[in-house]
Design a protein around this motif. Structure first.
Motif, PDB file in Angstrom:
ATOM      1  N   ARG A 119       0.146  11.080 -37.867  1.00 39.47           N
ATOM      2  CA  ARG A 119      -0.611   9.855 -37.350  1.00 39.47           C
ATOM      3  C   ARG A 119      -0.848  10.394 -35.981  1.00 39.47           C
ATOM      4  N   THR A 120      -1.675   9.951 -35.225  1.00 37.83           N
ATOM      5  CA  THR A 120      -2.105   9.997 -33.787  1.00 37.83           C
ATOM      6  C   THR A 120      -2.321   8.661 -33.194  1.00 37.83           C
ATOM      7  N   GLY A 121      -2.687   7.701 -33.964  1.00 35.39           N
ATOM      8  CA  GLY A 121      -3.111   6.277 -33.593  1.00 35.39           C
ATOM      9  C   GLY A 121      -2.190   5.284 -34.204  1.00 35.39           C
ATOM     10  N   GLY A 122      -3.002   4.107 -34.666  1.00 33.34           N
ATOM     11  CA  GLY A 122      -1.845   2.979 -35.095  1.00 33.34           C
ATOM     12  C   GLY A 122      -2.016   2.508 -36.282  1.00 33.34           C
ATOM     13  N   ASP A 123      -2.505   3.542 -37.329  1.00 33.50           N
ATOM     14  CA  ASP A 123      -2.336   3.121 -38.617  1.00 33.50           C
ATOM     15  C   ASP A 123      -0.890   2.979 -39.208  1.00 33.50           C
ATOM     16  N   LEU A 124      -0.606   2.010 -39.903  1.00 28.74           N
ATOM     17  CA  LEU A 124       0.652   1.578 -40.638  1.00 28.74           C
ATOM     18  C   LEU A 124       0.508   1.026 -41.576  1.00 28.74           C
ATOM     19  N   PHE A 125       1.355   1.485 -42.775  1.00 26.40           N
ATOM     20  CA  PHE A 125       1.159   0.695 -43.985  1.00 26.40           C
ATOM     21  C   PHE A 125       2.737   0.472 -44.552  1.00 26.40           C
ATOM     22  N   ASP A 126       3.020  -0.406 -45.179  1.00 29.54           N
ATOM     23  CA  ASP A 126       4.460  -0.990 -45.638  1.00 29.54           C
ATOM     24  C   ASP A 126       4.159  -1.608 -46.986  1.00 29.54           C
ATOM     25  N   ALA A 127       5.306  -1.820 -47.938  1.00 30.40           N
ATOM     26  CA  ALA A 127       5.326  -2.477 -49.133  1.00 30.40           C
ATOM     27  C   ALA A 127       6.633  -2.934 -49.406  1.00 30.40           C
ATOM     28  N   VAL A 128       7.003  -4.006 -50.132  1.00 29.57           N
ATOM     29  CA  VAL A 128       8.257  -4.375 -50.238  1.00 29.57           C
ATOM     30  C   VAL A 128       8.050  -5.250 -51.784  1.00 29.57           C
ATOM     31  N   ARG A 138      -2.830   4.620 -28.910  1.00 30.85           N
ATOM     32  CA  ARG A 138      -2.479   5.769 -29.303  1.00 30.85           C
ATOM     33  C   ARG A 138      -0.967   6.069 -29.349  1.00 30.85           C
ATOM     34  N   ARG A 139      -0.469   6.725 -30.065  1.00 30.09           N
ATOM     35  CA  ARG A 139       1.037   6.812 -30.071  1.00 30.09           C
ATOM     36  C   ARG A 139       1.340   7.667 -28.892  1.00 30.09           C
ATOM     37  N   PRO A 140       2.749   7.509 -28.317  1.00 31.57           N
ATOM     38  CA  PRO A 140       3.580   6.801 -28.549  1.00 31.57           C
ATOM     39  C   PRO A 140       3.808   5.168 -28.092  1.00 31.57           C
ATOM     40  N   GLU A 141       2.743   4.767 -27.575  1.00 37.90           N
ATOM     41  CA  GLU A 141       2.676   3.586 -26.791  1.00 37.90           C
ATOM     42  C   GLU A 141       2.541   2.471 -27.880  1.00 37.90           C
ATOM     43  N   LEU A 142       2.276   2.841 -29.187  1.00 34.33           N
ATOM     44  CA  LEU A 142       2.040   1.781 -30.091  1.00 34.33           C
ATOM     45  C   LEU A 142       3.225   1.878 -31.320  1.00 34.33           C
ATOM     46  N   VAL A 196       5.676  -8.446 -28.630  1.00 35.10           N
ATOM     47  CA  VAL A 196       6.225  -7.176 -28.273  1.00 35.10           C
ATOM     48  C   VAL A 196       4.837  -6.550 -27.490  1.00 35.10           C
ATOM     49  N   ALA A 197       3.652  -6.831 -27.859  1.00 36.75           N
ATOM     50  CA  ALA A 197       2.927  -6.284 -27.148  1.00 36.75           C
ATOM     51  C   ALA A 197       2.502  -6.870 -25.662  1.00 36.75           C
ATOM     52  N   LYS A 198       2.972  -8.049 -25.433  1.00 34.09           N
ATOM     53  CA  LYS A 198       2.977  -8.600 -24.283  1.00 34.09           C
ATOM     54  C   LYS A 198       1.177  -8.986 -23.896  1.00 34.09           C
ATOM     55  N   GLY A 199       0.638  -9.354 -25.024  1.00 34.70           N
ATOM     56  CA  GLY A 199      -0.755  -9.833 -24.671  1.00 34.70           C
ATOM     57  C   GLY A 199      -1.550  -9.253 -26.041  1.00 34.70           C
ATOM     58  N   ALA A 200      -3.048  -9.388 -25.667  1.00 36.64           N
ATOM     59  CA  ALA A 200      -3.748  -9.063 -27.046  1.00 36.64           C
ATOM     60  C   ALA A 200      -3.691  -7.644 -27.191  1.00 36.64           C
ATOM     61  N   ARG A 201      -3.795  -7.245 -28.567  1.00 27.53           N
ATOM     62  CA  ARG A 201      -4.021  -6.015 -29.026  1.00 27.53           C
ATOM     63  C   ARG A 201      -4.886  -6.150 -30.322  1.00 27.53           C
ATOM     64  N   PHE A 202      -5.934  -5.498 -30.517  1.00 29.59           N
ATOM     65  CA  PHE A 202      -6.737  -5.417 -31.514  1.00 29.59           C
ATOM     66  C   PHE A 202      -6.195  -4.643 -32.664  1.00 29.59           C
ATOM     67  N   ALA A 203      -5.942  -5.441 -33.559  1.00 29.11           N
ATOM     68  CA  ALA A 203      -5.173  -5.024 -34.958  1.00 29.11           C
ATOM     69  C   ALA A 203      -5.784  -5.322 -36.204  1.00 29.11           C
ATOM     70  N   PRO A 204      -6.846  -4.772 -36.810  1.00 28.94           N
ATOM     71  CA  PRO A 204      -7.356  -5.261 -38.037  1.00 28.94           C
ATOM     72  C   PRO A 204      -6.119  -4.898 -39.192  1.00 28.94           C
ATOM     73  N   THR A 205      -6.088  -6.000 -40.097  1.00 30.49           N
ATOM     74  CA  THR A 205      -4.791  -5.717 -40.735  1.00 30.49           C
ATOM     75  C   THR A 205      -5.210  -6.515 -42.275  1.00 30.49           C
ATOM     76  N   MET A 206      -4.709  -5.800 -43.175  1.00 35.35           N
ATOM     77  CA  MET A 206      -4.953  -6.172 -44.656  1.00 35.35           C
ATOM     78  C   MET A 206      -3.480  -6.942 -45.258  1.00 35.35           C
TER      79      MET A 206
END
Length: 236
Positions: free
Chosen positions: A17-26, A42-46, A90-100
């Motif tokens: 990863r170089t950006g903000g893609d993230l997946f998890d399952a439980v 971009r990582r590592p800011e994310l 934690v982002a201290k403001g808006a952060r565009f994050a399409p999420t399923m």
């Protein structure tokens, strides 16, 4: 995750990863919850934002879906609200994050889900392959915005495929890979496993854009978008 509660669930990054893609399952009893997000930046800011989203997802899933008589849609809505508030804090403001975010109930054979931001989410069963409806506002923009869950029944063999914009936005000769090519892939081969479907979609998107990266002059430090696919197949 592999096989659990009558489903085959797999998610995969195409490369590091170089950006903000993230997946998890439980797993929570007879239920399996999952998350696939594409956080802008971009990582590592994310990394701190991703870590907090994952923490909120895991803690919220355990709380929301543990009751025997849980209302699956209401619990999914509560979970998404908790994830959204946690990431914005934690982002201290808006952060565009399409999420399923989804939760599959093995006893009912149904998936409750919220597609916040309209990621490409496709569903294949005996009736064909189609996009899941009811996309809503991305996470990370409004801390108290309510989210409404939708529900989808799964017959044995039915498949859900979700991909981030790095897949559908892959470009070749100014043409995007797009959702249509993902649909064609799912319809052209009867993938039995979630991992096989993810690998096929990611490989096709990579091949599609490969020539562009090989022949673009002076691309310097250009960075590819993350490519991530998640598939869920009901096996019983």
């Amino acid at each position: 995750m592999g096989h659990a509660n009558g489903i085959d669930l797999h998610a995969q990054y195409h490369s590091e990863r170089t950006g903000g893609d993230l997946f998890d399952a439980v797993e929570v009893g007879p239920r399996v919850a999952f998350l696939l997000s594409d956080i802008a930046g971009r990582r590592p800011e994310l990394d701190p934002i991703s870590a907090e989203m994952q923490r909120a997802f895991r803690a919220g899933s355990a709380e929301a879906f543990s009751a025997v008589d849980v209302n699956l849609m209401e619990a999914t809505e509560m979970l998404v609200h908790a994830i959204n508030q946690a990431m914005m804090a934690v982002a201290k403001g808006a952060r565009f994050a399409p999420t399923m975010v989804g939760c599959y109930d093995a006893q009912l054979g149904v998936l409750a889900y919220i597609n916040a931001g309209g990621q490409t989410a496709l569903f294949r069963d005996s009736q064909g392959t189609r996009a899941l409806p009811n996309a809503s506002v991305p996470l990370g923009l409004f801390s108290h915005l309510p989210y409404d869950a939708s529900i989808q029944a799964f017959e044995p063999g039915a498949m859900l495929m979700v991909v981030t914009k790095g897949v559908t936005g892959s470009m070749a000769n100014k043409n995007p890979f797009g959702p249509k090519r993902v649909i064609e892939l799912l319809e052209s081969a009867n993938y039995k496993s979630a991992s096989g479907a993810c690998q096929a979609v990611l490989a096709a998107a990579h091949r599609f854009e490969k020539n562009r990266w090989e022949w673009v002059p002076f691309r310097g430090n250009s960075v590819r978008e993350d490519m991530t696919a998640l598939a869920l197949v009901r096996i019983i």
